[in-house]
Design a protein around this motif. Structure first.
Motif, PDB file in Angstrom:
ATOM      1  N   UNK A  32      28.750  53.703  31.581  1.00  0.00           N
ATOM      2  CA  UNK A  32      27.842  54.189  30.537  1.00  0.00           C
ATOM      3  C   UNK A  32      26.474  53.523  30.657  1.00  0.00           C
ATOM      4  N   UNK A  33      26.476  52.224  30.937  1.00  0.00           N
ATOM      5  CA  UNK A  33      25.216  51.504  31.098  1.00  0.00           C
ATOM      6  C   UNK A  33      24.424  52.044  32.282  1.00  0.00           C
ATOM      7  N   UNK A  38      19.873  54.084  34.432  1.00  0.00           N
ATOM      8  CA  UNK A  38      19.459  54.480  35.773  1.00  0.00           C
ATOM      9  C   UNK A  38      19.596  55.972  36.029  1.00  0.00           C
ATOM     10  N   UNK A  39      20.821  56.487  35.926  1.00  0.00           N
ATOM     11  CA  UNK A  39      21.105  57.831  36.432  1.00  0.00           C
ATOM     12  C   UNK A  39      20.398  58.908  35.617  1.00  0.00           C
ATOM     13  N   UNK A  40      20.610  58.913  34.297  1.00  0.00           N
ATOM     14  CA  UNK A  40      19.991  59.953  33.470  1.00  0.00           C
ATOM     15  C   UNK A  40      18.461  59.899  33.528  1.00  0.00           C
ATOM     16  N   UNK A  41      17.824  58.689  33.452  1.00  0.00           N
ATOM     17  CA  UNK A  41      16.370  58.664  33.588  1.00  0.00           C
ATOM     18  C   UNK A  41      15.880  59.165  34.940  1.00  0.00           C
ATOM     19  N   UNK A  42      16.628  58.860  36.023  1.00  0.00           N
ATOM     20  CA  UNK A  42      16.221  59.335  37.353  1.00  0.00           C
ATOM     21  C   UNK A  42      16.288  60.856  37.424  1.00  0.00           C
ATOM     22  N   UNK A  43      17.327  61.431  36.839  1.00  0.00           N
ATOM     23  CA  UNK A  43      17.458  62.892  36.818  1.00  0.00           C
ATOM     24  C   UNK A  43      16.321  63.514  36.026  1.00  0.00           C
ATOM     25  N   UNK A  44      16.046  62.944  34.864  1.00  0.00           N
ATOM     26  CA  UNK A  44      14.981  63.479  34.012  1.00  0.00           C
ATOM     27  C   UNK A  44      13.622  63.369  34.699  1.00  0.00           C
ATOM     28  N   UNK A  77      19.766  53.925  46.094  1.00  0.00           N
ATOM     29  CA  UNK A  77      19.090  52.670  46.426  1.00  0.00           C
ATOM     30  C   UNK A  77      19.179  51.682  45.264  1.00  0.00           C
ATOM     31  N   UNK A  78      18.970  52.171  44.057  1.00  0.00           N
ATOM     32  CA  UNK A  78      18.998  51.269  42.906  1.00  0.00           C
ATOM     33  C   UNK A  78      20.420  50.804  42.602  1.00  0.00           C
TER      34      UNK A  78
END
Length: 592
Positions: A32-33, A38-44, A77-78
């Protein structure tokens, strides 16, 4: 139904069942963290849209193939950087597959051959890797500087025809390099430090493990500080049990500073001494000793490590500041610019903030990939935003967010990045998100005074001021030369805890107060029934901020509980009316 051409990214977590079996709650929390941070902000950021999620994976649609690949590279990468300090058997890692084709959209879901191929391609990706189809590879070949390896034609489950696949090489790849990347040289010049093996002075061979363990723990703890370059254990332990010339050791290891110490056991007590030396001039910058009762040697080891790791970076930074003031170089390196900007930021005036902005911008100009500088530019701009030292608050706020996005993409293991993200979310009253980033900052650097004091602030906003007081006092112990504003945080926490005398005492440590701090003091004295003192501080408030109104003041605060707002309001009303009893509705309205 709607049918259109789109890029589909399929992502799946490797080893999901094994991780869930070993630690279900912990795995869910960490996943969830990663999603939130990371994941949701990168997608957005890359204009993607999540279509479907499962416990261990997701399908994401992109209008642009380039955006899909950029997003996938950023995530992988992140995640690799995040996993650097995580044991292999606890790492959360993903496989990602990308395809482009005609997709059928119906009832917020997607179907069709293009989706099926993306899902099958993902299954053939390496753990932590990205696999793409030939259609995707063709479109990004001239747009992104990526290594693309041809895997040949592969048979995919339930797909009748063979599909040519490619692997994206992620080793050393960056998608945001400057045009002249080949000629750019790194100009960060972090202070380098070596921790030499502590000497066992006890005459007790059994204490050797304690001395070595303490040295290793200090090296590990200091390595968490991104503003220091710490020489590895393997290099420093070469000099164990050897008589050495400190200057020669420093020159050989490329270290500017050395830490050396000793451990001596006597009866039921153990004494640890430590000193910090500037190798360039053999100057002793700092020394301390820790004398503890030998009840639990491992608890002592943890305590001494924490104390040294918290104190030593501040001493190094102070020495660097002194050197800057003496030399005042015309063309400072990125690290030095960032250091000078931090000093100006902590002074907290409009002119110092303007100079700090110029210096931190210079640091980024010298090294665009310096994550720590991007994080601190967000912090410095945030200070200007909070105090209204900017012409366009909306534009400044957008810059703050953009800088944090850059810092997070460059290095999401920097405690300062998450500390500042937590502060930004507090200012947005997004306290749940603030807690995620604050906890991440604490996990990355539990002995960083700015992170620790912010934990106290956040707990105060969340309605747990008694716990907040403990954290703020811990930050003061970690850094005896802490910024003066720590006293303001402590005063606000004591006020929220209804400890008015302690709050007054904390505020009185401030050499100068703004109208907000005077307002808290007025409320303290209002609750204490000291009409004269309450009125005096209210006069200070109106002198500093003639347009002051209670409701406007309260709107700048971030309490999670309405009772904390009302508590402060009532204290100010008591101060305004010069009485200790509960105000009437009319008086309350008049005080506003």
């Amino acid at each position: 139904m709607e049918q259109r051409l789109a890029a589909v990214m399929a992502a799946d977590m490797s080893g999901y069942s094994r991780l869930m079996e070993a630690d279900e709650a912990g795995t869910v929390a960490r996943l969830r963290t990663h999603r939130i941070e990371l994941i949701d902000p990168a997608i957005s950021k890359n204009k993607g849209r999540i279509i479907k999620t499962t416990g261990d994976g997701m399908l994401v649609e992109f209008q642009s193939v380039t955006d899909a690949v950029r997003c996938a590279v950023e995530i992988q990468q992140r995640m690799k950087r995040r996993n650097a300090d995580v044991p292999q058997d606890r790492r959360i890692e993903f496989r990602i597959g990308i395809n482009i084709g005609d997709i059928i959209f119906e009832d917020d879901d997607i179907f069709g051959d293009g989706v099926n191929i993306a899902a099958r391609v993902e299954q053939l990706a390496d753990v932590g890797g990205i696999c793409i189809t030939a259609a995707v590879a063709t479109q990004i070949a001239d747009r992104l500087e990526l290594l693309i390896e041809d895997l040949g034609e592969k048979r995919l489950k339930n797909i009748s025809r063979p599909v040519q696949l490619f692997r994206i090489g992620l080793e050393g790849v960056g998608l945001s390099q400057p045009e002249d990347a080949e000629t750019v040289t790194r100009t960060v010049s972090k202070p380098s430090i070596v921790v030499l093996p502590f000497t066992n002075m006890s005459g007790d061979p059994d204490q050797e493990f304690f001395a070595d363990g303490l040295t290793e723990d200090i090296i590990t703890a200091l390595s968490r500080r991104h503003e220091l370059f710490v020489i590895s254990r393997n290099s420093s332990f070469v000099y164990k049990n050897k008589a050495v010339n400190l200057r020669e050791v420093a020159e050989k290891l490329g270290a500017q500073y050395l830490v050396e110490g000793s451990v001596r056991k006597s009866g039921d007590r153990v004494r640890v001494t430590v000193q910090l030396i500037d190798a360039t001039n053999d100057a002793h910058i700092w020394a301390d000793k820790y004398d503890r009762k030998l009840d639990d040697i491992f608890a002592i080891q943890d305590e001494v490590t924490a104390a040294i790791a918290a104190t030593l970076p501040g001493r190094v930074e102070a020495a660097q500041r002194d050197q800057l003031e003496r030399t005042k170089p015309a063309n400072m390196a990125a690290y030095e610019c960032a250091l000078a900007a931090k000093v100006l930021h902590h002074r907290g005036t409009v002119s110092d903030n303007a100079q700090a902005q110029a210096l931190i911008a210079r640091a980024i100009e010298l090294d665009p990939g310096y994550a720590h500088a991007h994080a601190w530019r967000a912090c410095i701009l945030g200070q200007a935003w909070v105090h209204g030292w900017c012409e366009n608050k909306e534009a400044t706020w957008n810059e703050v967010i953009a800088e944090l996005d850059r810092a997070l993409a460059l290095d999401d293991n920097d405690a300062d990045v998450h500390r500042i993200l937590a502060a930004v979310n507090v200012n947005n009253n997004a306290l749940t998100t603030a807690r995620y980033h604050q906890e991440r900052a604490l996990s990355l650097n539990p002995n960083y005074d700015l992170v620790v004091v912010q934990q106290g602030e956040l707990l105060t906003w969340l309605g747990r001021p008694e716990e907040g007081i403990e954290w703020i006092r811990k930050a003061m112990r970690l850094n005896p030369h802490h910024p003066e504003r720590f006293w303001s945080h402590l005063g606000k926490a004591h006020f929220a805890a209804r400890q008015y005398g302690e709050a007054v005492e904390a505020f009185m440590h401030l050499s100068a107060m703004d109208h907000l701090q005077h307002a808290f003091l007025a409320a303290c004295y209002g609750w204490l029934g000291d009409d004269i003192a309450a009125q005096a501080h209210l006069e200070k408030v109106t002198a500093l901020a003639p347009e002051f109104e209670i409701d406007s003041f309260l709107s700048t605060l971030h309490y999670a509980q309405e009772s904390d707002f009302e508590h402060l309001r009532e204290g100010l009303v008591k101060a305004a009316r010069g009485r200790s009893g509960p105000p009437s509705t009319a008086e309350d309205a008049a005080a506003r």
